[in-house]
Design an enzyme around this catalytic site. Structure first.
Site, PDB file in Angstrom:
ATOM      1  N   HIS A  29       0.818  -1.216   0.000  1.00 24.85           N
ATOM      2  CA  HIS A  29       0.000   0.000   0.000  1.00 24.85           C
ATOM      3  C   HIS A  29       0.853   1.267   0.000  1.00 24.85           C
ATOM      4  O   HIS A  29       2.018   1.267   0.378  1.00 24.85           O
ATOM      5  CB  HIS A  29      -0.940   0.029   1.215  1.00 24.85           C
ATOM      6  CG  HIS A  29      -0.245   0.137   2.540  1.00 24.85           C
ATOM      7  ND1 HIS A  29       0.458  -0.909   3.102  1.00 24.85           N
ATOM      8  CD2 HIS A  29      -0.151   1.161   3.427  1.00 24.85           C
ATOM      9  CE1 HIS A  29       0.954  -0.546   4.264  1.00 24.85           C
ATOM     10  NE2 HIS A  29       0.610   0.723   4.487  1.00 24.85           N
ATOM     11  N   ARG A  72       5.550   5.602  14.755  1.00 23.62           N
ATOM     12  CA  ARG A  72       5.351   6.105  13.396  1.00 23.62           C
ATOM     13  C   ARG A  72       4.910   7.552  13.401  1.00 23.62           C
ATOM     14  O   ARG A  72       4.050   7.954  14.190  1.00 23.62           O
ATOM     15  CB  ARG A  72       4.312   5.264  12.661  1.00 23.62           C
ATOM     16  CG  ARG A  72       3.944   5.823  11.282  1.00 23.62           C
ATOM     17  CD  ARG A  72       2.982   4.929  10.571  1.00 23.62           C
ATOM     18  NE  ARG A  72       1.980   5.706   9.850  1.00 23.62           N
ATOM     19  CZ  ARG A  72       1.136   5.210   8.954  1.00 23.62           C
ATOM     20  NH1 ARG A  72       1.161   3.929   8.665  1.00 23.62           N
ATOM     21  NH2 ARG A  72       0.243   5.982   8.368  1.00 23.62           N
ATOM     22  N   HIS A 106       4.834   0.132   0.316  1.00 24.26           N
ATOM     23  CA  HIS A 106       5.553  -0.749   1.245  1.00 24.26           C
ATOM     24  C   HIS A 106       4.636  -1.861   1.725  1.00 24.26           C
ATOM     25  O   HIS A 106       3.415  -1.765   1.645  1.00 24.26           O
ATOM     26  CB  HIS A 106       6.117   0.048   2.432  1.00 24.26           C
ATOM     27  CG  HIS A 106       5.084   0.767   3.240  1.00 24.26           C
ATOM     28  ND1 HIS A 106       4.445   1.904   2.807  1.00 24.26           N
ATOM     29  CD2 HIS A 106       4.574   0.500   4.468  1.00 24.26           C
ATOM     30  CE1 HIS A 106       3.592   2.318   3.724  1.00 24.26           C
ATOM     31  NE2 HIS A 106       3.638   1.482   4.741  1.00 24.26           N
ATOM     32  N   ASP A 145       0.391   4.918   1.960  1.00 22.54           N
ATOM     33  CA  ASP A 145      -0.326   5.283   3.176  1.00 22.54           C
ATOM     34  C   ASP A 145      -1.531   6.177   2.889  1.00 22.54           C
ATOM     35  O   ASP A 145      -1.420   7.182   2.180  1.00 22.54           O
ATOM     36  CB  ASP A 145       0.606   6.003   4.153  1.00 22.54           C
ATOM     37  CG  ASP A 145       1.592   5.055   4.805  1.00 22.54           C
ATOM     38  OD1 ASP A 145       1.234   3.881   5.008  1.00 22.54           O
ATOM     39  OD2 ASP A 145       2.718   5.493   5.116  1.00 22.54           O
TER      40      ASP A 145
END
Length: 279
Positions: free
Chosen positions: A101, A270, A255, A103
Site C-alpha cells: 500500500h 510512526r 511498502h 499510506d
C-alpha cells in the site's frame, strides 16, 4: 555536522539507501537536511541505524522535513498525538498495514511521507518490502501508459483486507474517527511535485475502482497493476534492528510489512508528514 560526513549506500537497483555518518539526536544544519532530502528524492526510502531517539527528538527530526499530522484511525501518544505506536503482540496474528500500500490514499490530501522508528523487533522476521512506483510506471508499455494517464481511481479506508490489518490497533487505541469510512478520488498516475517523475498511484489496500467505472469493470486492469507493481525488480527489502529508522516518500513508493514473526513482539513508533493533493 558537515554534510560531507553523510554517507549514502544504495540497497538495491530499484530504490532504497542506508544513511551513515549522521546522529539524528543532534541538531542538523540546513546542509545536512538538504542532503538527506535529496537522498529521499533519489532513493524514495532512506534508512538509518543506531538512532536511540526519544519521542520528542523523533518528532523534532520529522519537523525538519514536513508537518507531522495525526493518523485518522489510531490515537497517538498522550503527549505526542502525531506519533502512533505500531505494535504486534505475541498472541496477535495480523500485523498493522500488512499488505502492499501507499499510506492513507483514501484522504483527499494524502501524506508526503512516513517515518517508522523501531523500538523492539523479533530476532528473525518482520522485514519490510518497499517498491518504486515510478519505475513500475515506466516499465509499462507505451499503450498501457497512454490508457492509464487520464484515469482516476476511487480509494477507500473500508476495503476488507486492509481494514483487518488495523483492527488490533484500533481496539487498543481508537481515535474519535476509528469507525469512519474515508473515500477520495485521485489520479491513477500522479506526477511527483518535486521531481516531476510520473508514478503509479493505485494500491491493493485502498483502491476500489476506476473513476466512472464499477468495481467489476475495474477489477481486471487493477488486478494486473497490483501484480505488476510488486514485481521483485521494483523492490528492496529492509531488515529491522532496534533503533533503526525508515523514512519513505509516500508519493512514489509503496511498502509491505512482512507478517512472519508470530509469537514475538514488535513495537514501532510512526510519524506521518502532511502532503499535497495528487495531480
Amino acid at each position: 555536522m558537515p554534510s560531507n560526513a553523510v554517507a549514502i549506500h544504495r540497497l538495491a537497483g530499484a530504490l532504497g539507501a542506508e544513511i551513515a555518518g549522521v546522529d539524528l539526536r543532534e541538531v542538523l544544519d540546513d546542509h545536512v537536511v538538504a542532503t538527506l532530502h535529496r537522498a529521499l528524492l533519489d532513493n524514495l526510502v532512506i534508512f538509518f541505524r543506531n538512532q536511540p531517539l526519544t519521542p520528542e527528538v523523533f518528532l523534532a527530526f520529522a519537523r525538519r522535513f514536513g508537518t507531522p499530522i495525526e493518523y485518522p484511525f489510531v490515537r497517538g501518544l498522550e503527549r505526542y498525538p502525531e506519533i502512533i505506536e505500531v505494535v504486534k503482540e505475541p498472541h496477535e496474528r495480523v500485523n498493522f498495514g500488512g499488505i502492499w500500500h501507499s499510506d492513507t490514499t483514501y484522504l483527499e490530501i494524502p501524506p508526503m511521507g512516513s517515518m517508522l522508528l523501531a523500538q523492539e523487533v523479533p530476532q528473525v522476521g518482520g522485514d519490510t518490502l518497499f517498491a518504486n512506483m515510478a519505475l513500475a510506471y515506466e516499465r509499462l508499455s507505451a499503450g498501457m501508459r497512454k490508457l492509464l494517464d487520464p484515469l482516476t481511481a476511487v480509494n477507500s479506508s473500508a476495503k476488507a483486507d486492509v481494514s483487518r490489518t488495523r483492527e488490533d490497533r484500533v481496539r487498543a487505541a481508537p481515535s474519535d474517527d476509528a469507525r469512519k469510512v474515508l473515500t477520495a478520488e485521485h489520479p491513477v498516475v500522479r506526477t511527483h511535485p518535486e521531481t516531476g517523475r510520473k508514478a503509479l498511484y493505485v494500491n491493493v489496500a485502498h483502491t476500489q475502482r476506476f473513476g466512472g467505472m464499477t468495481e467489476e469493470e475495474s477489477a481486471p486492469l487493477l488486478d494486473f497493476l497490483f501484480r505488476h507493481l510488486s514485481q521483485p525488480e521494483f523492490t528492496c527489502r529492509f531488515r529491522w534492528e532496534a533503533e533503526s529508522l525508515a523514512f519513505w516518500d509516500n508519493r512514489a513508493a509503496q511498502h509491505n510489512p512482512i507478517n512472519d514473526y508470530h509469537g514475538h513482539r514488535r513495537t514501532m513508533l510512526r510519524i506521518t508528514l502532511a502532503g499535497d493533493r495528487p495531480r
